[in-house]
Design a protein around this motif. Sequence first.
Motif, PDB file in Angstrom:
ATOM      1  N   ASN A   1      50.061  45.979  41.968  1.00 26.38           N
ATOM      2  CA  ASN A   1      49.675  45.614  40.603  1.00 26.38           C
ATOM      3  C   ASN A   1      49.221  46.814  39.769  1.00 26.38           C
ATOM      4  OD1 ASN A   1      49.691  42.478  40.303  1.00 26.38           O
ATOM      5  ND2 ASN A   1      48.871  42.844  42.355  1.00 26.38           N
ATOM      6  N   GLU A   2      49.419  48.012  40.322  1.00 25.83           N
ATOM      7  CA  GLU A   2      49.149  49.268  39.614  1.00 25.83           C
ATOM      8  C   GLU A   2      47.703  49.378  39.138  1.00 25.83           C
ATOM      9  OE1 GLU A   2      52.275  49.355  36.665  1.00 25.83           O
ATOM     10  OE2 GLU A   2      53.668  50.248  38.109  1.00 25.83           O
ATOM     11  N   ILE A   3      46.771  48.998  40.044  1.00 27.89           N
ATOM     12  CA  ILE A   3      45.351  49.234  39.775  1.00 27.89           C
ATOM     13  C   ILE A   3      44.801  50.145  40.863  1.00 27.89           C
ATOM     14  CG2 ILE A   3      45.085  47.011  38.605  1.00 27.89           C
ATOM     15  CD1 ILE A   3      43.591  45.985  41.105  1.00 27.89           C
ATOM     16  N   SER A   4      43.645  50.751  40.612  1.00 21.89           N
ATOM     17  CA  SER A   4      43.042  51.652  41.594  1.00 21.89           C
ATOM     18  C   SER A   4      42.525  50.878  42.794  1.00 21.89           C
ATOM     19  CB  SER A   4      41.889  52.434  40.959  1.00 21.89           C
ATOM     20  OG  SER A   4      42.369  53.317  39.972  1.00 21.89           O
ATOM     21  N   PHE A   5      42.672  51.489  43.967  1.00 16.44           N
ATOM     22  CA  PHE A   5      42.173  50.912  45.213  1.00 16.44           C
ATOM     23  C   PHE A   5      41.009  51.741  45.722  1.00 16.44           C
ATOM     24  CE2 PHE A   5      42.539  50.897  49.990  1.00 16.44           C
ATOM     25  CZ  PHE A   5      41.988  49.635  50.178  1.00 16.44           C
TER      26      PHE A   5
ATOM     27  N   ILE B   1      35.791  51.250  33.724  1.00 15.25           N
ATOM     28  CA  ILE B   1      36.018  50.204  34.721  1.00 15.25           C
ATOM     29  C   ILE B   1      35.177  48.994  34.322  1.00 15.25           C
ATOM     30  CG2 ILE B   1      35.789  49.541  37.147  1.00 15.25           C
ATOM     31  CD1 ILE B   1      37.965  51.648  36.595  1.00 15.25           C
ATOM     32  N   LYS B   2      35.845  47.866  34.144  1.00 11.22           N
ATOM     33  CA  LYS B   2      35.152  46.649  33.714  1.00 11.22           C
ATOM     34  C   LYS B   2      35.319  45.490  34.703  1.00 11.22           C
ATOM     35  CE  LYS B   2      35.817  47.682  28.791  1.00 11.22           C
ATOM     36  NZ  LYS B   2      36.562  47.291  27.567  1.00 11.22           N
ATOM     37  N   ASN B   3      36.371  45.556  35.522  1.00 10.74           N
ATOM     38  CA  ASN B   3      36.728  44.411  36.366  1.00 10.74           C
ATOM     39  C   ASN B   3      36.849  44.857  37.821  1.00 10.74           C
ATOM     40  OD1 ASN B   3      37.296  43.206  33.722  1.00 10.74           O
ATOM     41  ND2 ASN B   3      39.198  44.394  33.825  1.00 10.74           N
ATOM     42  N   ILE B   4      36.150  44.168  38.715  1.00 13.37           N
ATOM     43  CA  ILE B   4      36.150  44.537  40.134  1.00 13.37           C
ATOM     44  C   ILE B   4      36.602  43.337  40.967  1.00 13.37           C
ATOM     45  CG2 ILE B   4      34.813  45.454  42.065  1.00 13.37           C
ATOM     46  CD1 ILE B   4      32.745  46.432  39.971  1.00 13.37           C
ATOM     47  N   ILE B   5      37.631  43.560  41.773  1.00 12.23           N
ATOM     48  CA  ILE B   5      38.115  42.525  42.688  1.00 12.23           C
ATOM     49  C   ILE B   5      37.698  42.929  44.099  1.00 12.23           C
ATOM     50  CG2 ILE B   5      40.134  41.276  43.529  1.00 12.23           C
ATOM     51  CD1 ILE B   5      41.561  42.186  40.891  1.00 12.23           C
ATOM     52  N   PHE B   6      36.919  42.076  44.748  1.00 10.26           N
ATOM     53  CA  PHE B   6      36.401  42.345  46.087  1.00 10.26           C
ATOM     54  C   PHE B   6      37.153  41.531  47.141  1.00 10.26           C
ATOM     55  CE2 PHE B   6      32.728  43.092  43.367  1.00 10.26           C
ATOM     56  CZ  PHE B   6      32.016  44.120  43.977  1.00 10.26           C
TER      57      PHE B   6
ATOM     58  N   LYS C   1      47.540  39.752  40.393  1.00  7.94           N
ATOM     59  CA  LYS C   1      48.428  39.521  39.246  1.00  7.94           C
ATOM     60  C   LYS C   1      47.858  38.437  38.335  1.00  7.94           C
ATOM     61  CE  LYS C   1      53.236  38.508  38.070  1.00  7.94           C
ATOM     62  NZ  LYS C   1      54.578  38.155  38.596  1.00  7.94           N
ATOM     63  N   GLN C   2      47.381  37.340  38.945  1.00  7.91           N
ATOM     64  CA  GLN C   2      46.813  36.235  38.167  1.00  7.91           C
ATOM     65  C   GLN C   2      45.542  36.656  37.443  1.00  7.91           C
ATOM     66  OE1 GLN C   2      46.250  33.144  41.066  1.00  7.91           O
ATOM     67  NE2 GLN C   2      48.438  32.921  41.444  1.00  7.91           N
ATOM     68  N   ILE C   3      44.672  37.370  38.137  1.00  8.67           N
ATOM     69  CA  ILE C   3      43.401  37.794  37.532  1.00  8.67           C
ATOM     70  C   ILE C   3      43.667  38.660  36.301  1.00  8.67           C
ATOM     71  CG2 ILE C   3      41.374  39.287  37.876  1.00  8.67           C
ATOM     72  CD1 ILE C   3      41.398  38.219  40.849  1.00  8.67           C
ATOM     73  N   ILE C   4      44.584  39.599  36.430  1.00 10.03           N
ATOM     74  CA  ILE C   4      44.879  40.507  35.316  1.00 10.03           C
ATOM     75  C   ILE C   4      45.551  39.754  34.160  1.00 10.03           C
ATOM     76  CG2 ILE C   4      46.301  42.480  34.608  1.00 10.03           C
ATOM     77  CD1 ILE C   4      45.753  43.666  37.407  1.00 10.03           C
ATOM     78  N   SER C   5      46.565  38.930  34.484  1.00 14.92           N
ATOM     79  CA  SER C   5      47.314  38.261  33.405  1.00 14.92           C
ATOM     80  C   SER C   5      46.503  37.140  32.758  1.00 14.92           C
ATOM     81  CB  SER C   5      48.656  37.740  33.921  1.00 14.92           C
ATOM     82  OG  SER C   5      48.459  36.778  34.930  1.00 14.92           O
TER      83      SER C   5
ATOM     84  N   GLU D   1      41.391  49.362  33.807  1.00 14.13           N
ATOM     85  CA  GLU D   1      39.988  48.938  33.728  1.00 14.13           C
ATOM     86  C   GLU D   1      39.614  48.084  34.950  1.00 14.13           C
ATOM     87  OE1 GLU D   1      39.446  48.696  28.867  1.00 14.13           O
ATOM     88  OE2 GLU D   1      39.720  46.842  30.002  1.00 14.13           O
ATOM     89  N   THR D   2      40.552  47.967  35.898  1.00 17.80           N
ATOM     90  CA  THR D   2      40.400  47.038  37.012  1.00 17.80           C
ATOM     91  C   THR D   2      40.565  47.771  38.335  1.00 17.80           C
ATOM     92  OG1 THR D   2      41.407  45.337  35.603  1.00 17.80           O
ATOM     93  CG2 THR D   2      41.222  44.833  37.948  1.00 17.80           C
TER      94      THR D   2
END
Length: 222
Positions: free
Chosen positions: A188-192, A13-18, A159-163, A171-172
């Motif tokens: 966006n198929e990331i873990s919640f 895991i490298k990227n965290i969206i809060f 979507k914007q953050i990933i792309s 990793e997000t």
Amino acid sequence: IMRQSSWEIYRMIKNIIFDYDGTIADSVNIKTEAFAELYRNYGKDIESKVVKYHLNNGGVSRFEKFKYYHKEFLNIDLDEGKIQELAQKFSKLVTNKVVHSPYIPGAFEFISNNYKKYNMFISTATPTDEIKEILSRKNLTLYFKDIKGSPESKVAHVKQIISNNNYFSNETVYIGDSGSDKDAAHHNEISFIAISNTNKFQNERFLMPDLIDFELLLNKMN
């Protein structure tokens, strides 16, 4: 770790969206009280409907909520000018209180200690200018690579953050306390990772009451 192809298993895991309200700051009640105050003159029944809808739709923007409240509860179609007027009143009621609201336990410690280890982002239904002001006044801005608010949706934020950064989905992660946070992650198929002290997210794989053990959870996910 769920079984994946061998090249995915070793991803970290490298990227965290809060999310912000209810995830970093204990500020959800402030906004509940503000909505109640704005609709109090319409009577107790309308006020309670407004509060109930707000609590059940935590991550929906205030602009959409004002439109919904007036249309569904008062049978009034709001024009854009009136929506903006209500939003400005709401902003005045909440901004100072949100700035001075306490942190969710463990939130500030994790963010300030790990911002160089992880790429951190904010995705919130609060208007972008307002959340930037709040983070600036709390001296949090430097910890985040980008800060995203409404009118864009959380689905669009992720979507914007990933792309834009060419991140890998596995990793997000998205950490939040509302259904819209969960939807943004799953779309966006990331873990919640759910933050909750209630049974709202009892079936979620990753669930925490606060951020005190957030780093332990991330290590387990790795």
